[in-house]
Design a protein around this motif. Structure first.
Motif, mmCIF file in Angstrom:
data_model
loop_
_atom_site.group_PDB
_atom_site.id
_atom_site.type_symbol
_atom_site.label_atom_id
_atom_site.label_comp_id
_atom_site.label_asym_id
_atom_site.label_seq_id
_atom_site.Cartn_x
_atom_site.Cartn_y
_atom_site.Cartn_z
ATOM 1 N N ALA A 21 0.814 -1.227 0.000
ATOM 2 C CA ALA A 21 0.000 0.000 0.000
ATOM 3 C C ALA A 21 0.844 1.273 0.000
ATOM 4 C CB ALA A 21 -0.909 0.003 1.227
ATOM 5 N N LYS A 22 0.503 2.168 -0.927
ATOM 6 C CA LYS A 22 1.150 3.484 -0.978
ATOM 7 C C LYS A 22 1.023 4.217 0.355
ATOM 8 C CE LYS A 22 -0.828 7.660 -2.980
ATOM 9 N NZ LYS A 22 -1.016 8.388 -1.824
ATOM 10 N N ASN A 23 -0.186 4.242 0.895
ATOM 11 C CA ASN A 23 -0.394 5.050 2.105
ATOM 12 C C ASN A 23 0.205 4.417 3.357
ATOM 13 O OD1 ASN A 23 -1.659 6.885 0.531
ATOM 14 N ND2 ASN A 23 -3.735 6.500 1.268
ATOM 15 N N PRO A 161 -10.217 13.354 12.947
ATOM 16 C CA PRO A 161 -9.320 12.187 12.888
ATOM 17 C C PRO A 161 -8.501 12.160 11.595
ATOM 18 C CG PRO A 161 -11.587 11.518 12.477
ATOM 19 C CD PRO A 161 -11.637 12.982 12.802
ATOM 20 N N SER A 162 -7.576 13.100 11.474
ATOM 21 C CA SER A 162 -6.725 13.183 10.276
ATOM 22 C C SER A 162 -5.708 12.048 10.278
ATOM 23 C CB SER A 162 -6.010 14.534 10.274
ATOM 24 O OG SER A 162 -4.761 14.438 9.623
ATOM 25 N N VAL A 163 -5.597 11.383 9.135
ATOM 26 C CA VAL A 163 -4.662 10.255 9.013
ATOM 27 C C VAL A 163 -3.226 10.768 9.187
ATOM 28 C CG1 VAL A 163 -3.805 8.448 7.468
ATOM 29 C CG2 VAL A 163 -6.228 9.065 7.449
ATOM 30 N N GLY A 164 -2.885 11.792 8.414
ATOM 31 C CA GLY A 164 -1.514 12.293 8.435
ATOM 32 C C GLY A 164 -1.131 12.875 9.797
ATOM 33 N N ALA A 165 -2.034 13.624 10.411
ATOM 34 C CA ALA A 165 -1.709 14.240 11.703
ATOM 35 C C ALA A 165 -1.541 13.154 12.776
ATOM 36 C CB ALA A 165 -2.797 15.232 12.100
ATOM 37 N N LYS A 187 -8.436 5.900 12.336
ATOM 38 C CA LYS A 187 -8.401 4.454 12.601
ATOM 39 C C LYS A 187 -7.987 3.653 11.368
ATOM 40 C CE LYS A 187 -12.522 5.050 15.383
ATOM 41 N NZ LYS A 187 -13.876 5.174 14.959
ATOM 42 N N GLU A 188 -7.472 4.334 10.359
ATOM 43 C CA GLU A 188 -7.138 3.661 9.095
ATOM 44 C C GLU A 188 -6.145 2.504 9.306
ATOM 45 O OE1 GLU A 188 -8.458 6.464 9.167
ATOM 46 O OE2 GLU A 188 -9.388 6.879 7.238
ATOM 47 N N PRO A 189 -6.302 1.426 8.524
ATOM 48 C CA PRO A 189 -5.416 0.257 8.673
ATOM 49 C C PRO A 189 -3.932 0.606 8.460
ATOM 50 C CG PRO A 189 -7.256 -0.252 7.212
ATOM 51 C CD PRO A 189 -7.365 1.194 7.533
ATOM 52 N N PRO A 303 -14.367 4.776 1.818
ATOM 53 C CA PRO A 303 -13.183 5.649 1.653
ATOM 54 C C PRO A 303 -13.338 6.719 0.578
ATOM 55 C CG PRO A 303 -12.727 3.407 0.859
ATOM 56 C CD PRO A 303 -14.114 3.387 1.414
ATOM 57 N N THR A 304 -12.904 7.913 0.927
ATOM 58 C CA THR A 304 -12.895 8.999 -0.065
ATOM 59 C C THR A 304 -12.017 8.628 -1.257
ATOM 60 O OG1 THR A 304 -12.240 11.296 -0.440
ATOM 61 C CG2 THR A 304 -11.110 10.172 1.329
ATOM 62 N N ASP A 305 -10.999 7.796 -1.019
ATOM 63 C CA ASP A 305 -10.111 7.382 -2.116
ATOM 64 C C ASP A 305 -10.781 6.411 -3.088
ATOM 65 O OD1 ASP A 305 -8.113 8.978 -1.171
ATOM 66 O OD2 ASP A 305 -6.833 7.371 -0.412
ATOM 67 N N ASN A 330 -13.877 19.773 -2.963
ATOM 68 C CA ASN A 330 -13.307 19.857 -4.291
ATOM 69 C C ASN A 330 -12.720 18.535 -4.783
ATOM 70 O OD1 ASN A 330 -12.659 21.163 -6.562
ATOM 71 N ND2 ASN A 330 -10.976 22.376 -5.745
ATOM 72 N N ARG A 331 -13.386 17.437 -4.456
ATOM 73 C CA ARG A 331 -12.853 16.167 -4.953
ATOM 74 C C ARG A 331 -13.740 15.610 -6.068
ATOM 75 N NH1 ARG A 331 -9.857 11.224 -1.663
ATOM 76 N NH2 ARG A 331 -8.390 10.945 -3.336
ATOM 77 N N TYR A 332 -14.263 16.517 -6.894
ATOM 78 C CA TYR A 332 -15.128 16.078 -7.986
ATOM 79 C C TYR A 332 -14.581 16.503 -9.347
ATOM 80 C CZ TYR A 332 -18.933 14.682 -4.812
ATOM 81 O OH TYR A 332 -19.711 14.044 -3.870
HETATM 82 C C1 UD1 Z 1 -4.577 10.402 3.819
HETATM 83 C C2 UD1 Z 1 -4.280 9.570 2.589
HETATM 84 C C3 UD1 Z 1 -5.219 9.945 1.449
HETATM 85 C C4 UD1 Z 1 -6.669 9.843 1.918
HETATM 86 C C5 UD1 Z 1 -6.902 10.606 3.223
HETATM 87 C C6 UD1 Z 1 -8.279 10.397 3.804
HETATM 88 C C7 UD1 Z 1 -1.899 9.180 2.790
HETATM 89 C C8 UD1 Z 1 -0.536 9.406 2.235
HETATM 90 N N1 UD1 Z 1 -2.913 9.813 2.186
HETATM 91 O O1 UD1 Z 1 -4.336 11.753 3.464
HETATM 92 O O2 UD1 Z 1 -4.989 9.051 0.374
HETATM 93 O O3 UD1 Z 1 -7.496 10.393 0.917
HETATM 94 O O4 UD1 Z 1 -5.942 10.192 4.204
HETATM 95 O O5 UD1 Z 1 -8.532 9.046 3.990
HETATM 96 O O6 UD1 Z 1 -2.088 8.429 3.734
HETATM 97 N N2 UD1 Z 1 -7.156 18.264 7.568
HETATM 98 C C9 UD1 Z 1 -7.097 19.498 8.199
HETATM 99 N N3 UD1 Z 1 -5.936 19.852 8.827
HETATM 100 C C10 UD1 Z 1 -4.853 19.032 8.885
HETATM 101 C C11 UD1 Z 1 -4.927 17.764 8.252
HETATM 102 C C12 UD1 Z 1 -6.105 17.410 7.609
HETATM 103 O O7 UD1 Z 1 -8.058 20.252 8.162
HETATM 104 O O8 UD1 Z 1 -3.830 19.409 9.477
HETATM 105 C C13 UD1 Z 1 -8.403 17.873 6.859
HETATM 106 C C14 UD1 Z 1 -8.166 17.690 5.354
HETATM 107 O O9 UD1 Z 1 -8.216 18.902 4.664
HETATM 108 C C15 UD1 Z 1 -9.290 16.759 4.989
HETATM 109 C C16 UD1 Z 1 -9.433 15.881 6.233
HETATM 110 O O10 UD1 Z 1 -8.801 16.600 7.299
HETATM 111 O O11 UD1 Z 1 -10.460 17.469 4.779
HETATM 112 C C17 UD1 Z 1 -8.807 14.503 6.109
HETATM 113 O O12 UD1 Z 1 -7.430 14.629 5.817
HETATM 114 P P1 UD1 Z 1 -6.349 13.585 6.324
HETATM 115 O O13 UD1 Z 1 -7.008 12.444 7.011
HETATM 116 O O14 UD1 Z 1 -5.290 14.319 7.052
HETATM 117 O O15 UD1 Z 1 -5.749 13.067 4.959
HETATM 118 P P2 UD1 Z 1 -4.237 12.883 4.581
HETATM 119 O O16 UD1 Z 1 -3.478 12.324 5.740
HETATM 120 O O17 UD1 Z 1 -3.730 14.105 3.914
#
Ligand code: UD1
Length: 417
Positions: A21-23, A161-165, A187-189, A303-305, A330-332
């Motif tokens: 998986a890329k992510n 619940p931001s994945v990256g954060a 909670k992403e895998p 998933p949004t993806d 804006n994901r359209y």
């Molecule tokens: C990750 C995935 C991406 C997937 C997304 C949601 C990776 C490399 N990418 O992206 O493929 O589409 O999860 O499942 O794992 N947000 C904020 N502030 C922040 C961070 C996020 O407002 O500091 C918002 C974003 O704009 C978005 C939402 O939170 O609306 C979800 O984003 P996030 O879960 O952080 O996605 P990514 O980690 O960027």
């Protein structure tokens, strides 16, 4: 500019193994910095985003070898804490380097990640979590200069619940003094895979996959070997490919549990899916029901993806489907392109209404982002005649040769430079 030519109409049949998986691999690659040692990764997908991360690792002093799907990263010596701006612009996921670099070197200078094609994608939640853990961050002239003042475990309550954060906070907390609790964590895998990888290195993390992650800081990490988890979005994309084109396909190396929300929607659309251990068999007769409600949500929601690929399927379903995108604005961007192929879609804010048509017709279309680009290739599989998908570079960020994968199943999909 690379393009794909898709000659629509072939059924898909046969077997395909899903890659890593890329992510999962991107944050893991960032984490290789932390152990000042050797990291061996299996099942790494060959993607342009992975190549960009390798370039960054090399630019700051790591030795990286990548053969077939095995990667070796030696992070014994780091030569810089500044991440080259051009590479950061190429790939948003370079922000995953913040946690590991701060944990290992105590500082990082990185430019703001470049604009993103699926909405504004701010990083405020990442920065807030890092500050709470004791990092000073100065923002000026498009750069973030970060320095650890006192790296101490703390309680972080994510506003979303931001994945990256979640991943960035987890990465730095591995080496903070004391205990960190991340509440409302994603909670992403892929977060579970990162936890498994870090724990093999000697970290003490529990709770990934739930909404609370607890990290006990440690002082030293060691070398590690790890197999990257299978890509649930590539698996989902190939399921929609099999559905839309008709036929019978078997996907191997799938964590079925991870794609349950996609499986249930594809069944609702009228396809037969059989789950057998780590493989999935799909049978499609190319007749689809419209689906009244599809709402993208954080895991374990839909998933949004997968939103764009699923929309391609709905364009030829019987009846009207409603899709709501709640994760990204804006994901359209794929909608106008699908309309060029004969689809009937109306978008109002976060809601898309898709009125099924009898057939799509091949057209010259452009990928505007990764998953939207994949959706156009899928639409091309069912369209009458030839579809040209321009801007293949977006698709190559997340699919290891999508043309080859689909050809293996019997589609006519060719890469043109
Ligand atoms: C990750 C995935 C991406 C997937 C997304 C949601 C990776 C490399 N990418 O992206 O493929 O589409 O999860 O499942 O794992 N947000 C904020 N502030 C922040 C961070 C996020 O407002 O500091 C918002 C974003 O704009 C978005 C939402 O939170 O609306 C979800 O984003 P996030 O879960 O952080 O996605 P990514 O980690 O960027």
């Amino acid at each position: 500019m690379s393009r794909l030519l898709v000659n629509g109409g072939n059924e898909l049949n046969g077997e395909l193994r899903i890659s890593g998986a890329k992510n999962a691999v991107l944050p893991i690659l960032a984490a290789t910095l932390m152990n000042a040692g050797e990291n061996i990764l299996f099942d790494c997908p060959r993607l342009s985003d992975v190549d960009a991360m390798i370039e960054i690792l090399r630019a700051i002093g790591c030795k990286v070898e990548f053969n077939n799907s095995m990667m070796r990263v030696d992070s014994s010596v780091l030569s810089s804490h500044e991440i080259p701006e051009d590479l950061v612009r190429e790939m948003r996921s370079s922000i995953f380097l913040m946690g590991p670099m701060l944990a290992r070197c105590g500082k990082i200078k990185i430019s703001y990640p470049g604009g993103c094609e699926i909405g504004p994608r701010p990083i405020d939640l990442h920065l807030k979590a890092l500050r709470q853990l004791g990092v000073e961050i100065k923002e000026a002239h498009g750069f973030l200069e970060c320095e650890v003042i006192d790296l101490k475990g703390t309680e972080i309550n994510l506003d979303y619940p931001s994945v990256g954060a979640t991943e960035n906070a987890m990465l730095i907390a591995v080496m903070a003094k004391g205990t960190t609790r991340i509440r409302n964590s994603a909670k992403e895998p892929e977060i579970v895979d990162l936890q498994n990888y870090l724990n093999k290195m000697g970290a003490k993390i529990k709770g990934a996959g739930t909404s609370q992650i607890i990290i006990e800081g440690v002082q030293k990490l060691s070398g590690v070997e790890h197999r990257v988890m299978p890509d649930r979005i590539v698996a989902g994309t190939m399921l929609v490919a099999g559905a839309i084109a008709g036929g019978e396909i078997i996907l191997k190396n799938v964590m079925v549990e991870h794609i349950k929300p996609v499986i249930s929607k594809i069944r609702e659309a009228g396809c037969m899916l059989i789950e057998e251990g780590n493989s999935l068999k799909l049978k499609s007769t190319r007749k689809f029901n419209a689906i009244e409600v599809t709402k993208t949500l954080p895991y374990p929601g839909f998933p949004t993806d997968m939103q764009a690929q699923f929309m391609s399927l709905m364009t030829i379903a019987q009846g009207t489907s409603i899709i709501t995108e709640t994760v990204f604005e804006n994901r359209y961007k794929h909608v106008d392109e699908l309309i060029r192929m004969g689809a009937k879609i109306k978008v109002d804010g976060r809601v898309a209404v898709v009125q099924g048509v009898k057939r799509l017709t091949g057209a010259n279309v452009t990928a505007k982002d990764l998953r939207g680009g994949a959706a156009l290739v899928l639409a091309g599989l069912t369209a009458e005649g030839v579809t040209i998908v321009n801007n293949l570079k977006h698709i190559d960020r997340g699919y290891d040769m999508i043309d080859k994968m689909l050809r293996k199943l019997g589609a006519e999909v060719y890469r043109m430079n």
